[in-house]
Write an enzyme that holds these catalytic residues in place. Structure first.
Site, PDB file in Angstrom:
ATOM      1  CD  GLU A 101      -2.798  -0.890   2.604  1.00  0.00           C
ATOM      2  OE1 GLU A 101      -2.667   0.135   3.314  1.00  0.00           O
ATOM      3  OE2 GLU A 101      -3.623  -1.781   2.853  1.00  0.00           O
ATOM      4  N   GLY A 102       2.120   1.185   0.348  1.00  0.00           N
ATOM      5  CA  GLY A 102       2.920   2.374   0.619  1.00  0.00           C
ATOM      6  C   GLY A 102       3.073   2.615   2.105  1.00  0.00           C
TER       7      GLY A 102
END
Length: 364
Positions: A324-325
């Site tokens: 997702e980061g």
């Protein structure tokens, strides 16, 4: 539309090393009110920030967290613990603010953009024409990558177009920092395949649990990915490999990374999937690594091999494997601190602090 035979328009990266600036930055760090080297790797990070941004007083402006999302046809072979629908459901979760990266982006003041690169879902269905969704960019190349065990994941046209979309996206974003995130059920398989092909490793060394597979399911995943490797054994060059076994979100990230590097933005790389995009970008333009900071070492076992192949060290090692980061967001404050140290920390002279004295004959 790009022709099937066309090569994508890729920026040619210049070497950003500047001997005079590096010397000035090194001297500046050495004269801060601290023992030499006592801030450890934070000093290395300060030096890199100054080099990327071309300044002795670097300032990070309007950081952009971009989550690239797409589906993967190979999930039909049972290589993931979750169904493909989770991709679009998680995109909704990002946009509504409930995902880990959403929480962390809010906490740290990061602008969050989610890019539909090839999700099997129409997020704009039912909306009036021309009306969008805040935080979402639709750059859909196809309704998911094809099953790479049956043929190429993408045509060369689709791959080239995804790269072009990534470049165009970055050109439209403000700021001087790009934080990479991704979402795509099945994309650990694509990343494993890219690592095996580009680093010349056996696929079993490159394959892990992904979304949480047990031992038997990992064995099945390896068997499926071995089929993919055999099918695409003749692919040797980076873009051919990317099209054959990669994903639409990874290809879009490749374009985004190369464009950000061309613009001398800091590129903060998340985990296994994001690093696979940098792996491809590096194969195309090795100087891209000068602009990249690697946020963390993932709990996905092959990420360490990916980092070793690139010859880089991550900032954190927290056992993360969410994607997702999230890891990039967690590492972000270290970049902020590294720049603040350069700009704001006093020197021995400005603070009136005595420097380390050299031993004399009397001391002896």
């Amino acid at each position: 539309m790009l022709s099937q035979q066309a090569q994508p328009d890729l920026p040619q990266l210049a070497d950003i090393r500047d001997a005079a600036l590096t010397q000035a930055l090194t001297a500046k760090l050495a004269n801060k009110t601290k023992p030499l080297g006592s801030l450890g790797r934070l000093e290395d990070l300060s030096l890199q920030m100054g080099q990327i941004l071309g300044s002795e007083e670097p300032v990070l402006e309007q950081p952009q967290m971009v989550v690239f999302a797409a589906d993967h046809g190979i999930t039909r072979r049972g290589v993931s613990a979750y169904p493909s629908d989770v991709t679009w459901q998680m995109v909704d979760n990002f946009l509504s603010g409930g995902a880990a990266v959403s929480v962390l982006a809010r906490q740290h003041g990061l602008a969050l953009t989610v890019v539909d690169c090839g999700v099997q879902h129409n997020f704009l269905e039912g909306l009036p024409e021309g009306v969008g969704i805040d935080g979402l960019q639709v750059r859909k190349v196809a309704w998911g990558a094809a099953d790479s065990s049956k043929g190429a994941a993408m045509t060369r046209t689709e791959c080239n177009l995804a790269i072009a979309h990534g470049r165009a996206l970055v050109q439209e974003l403000p700021g001087n920092v790009l934080l990479l995130g991704e979402m795509g059920i099945g994309n650990t398989s694509a990343a494993s395949l890219l690592l095996a092909k580009l680093a010349g490793l056996d696929i079993a060394q490159c394959t892990g649990a992904g979304t949480g597979l047990n031992a038997a399911a990992i064995d099945h995943k390896i068997a499926v990915l071995r089929e993919v490797m055999l099918r695409h054994a003749r692919q040797r060059e980076p873009l051919g490999i990317l099209a054959a076994v990669g994903g639409l979100e990874i290809a879009t990230m490749v374009g985004a990374v190369l464009q950000a590097a061309h613009e001398r933005r800091v590129v903060l790389v998340d985990g296994f999937i994001s690093t696979s995009a940098v792996l491809v970008a590096h194969a195309l333009q090795p100087l891209v690594l000068q602009r990249c900071v690697f946020a963390h070492r993932s709990g996905e076992r092959a990420h360490e091999q990916m980092l070793q192949h690139l010859g880089v060290q991550p900032l954190l090692d927290l056992g993360l494997r969410l994607g997702e980061g999230s890891g990039a967001a967690l590492a972000w404050p270290l970049l902020v601190s590294s720049c603040a140290i350069l700009r704001e920390m006093a020197s021995f002279a400005s603070a009136g602090v005595s420097e380390k004295s050299e031993p004399t004959d009397q001391d002896a």
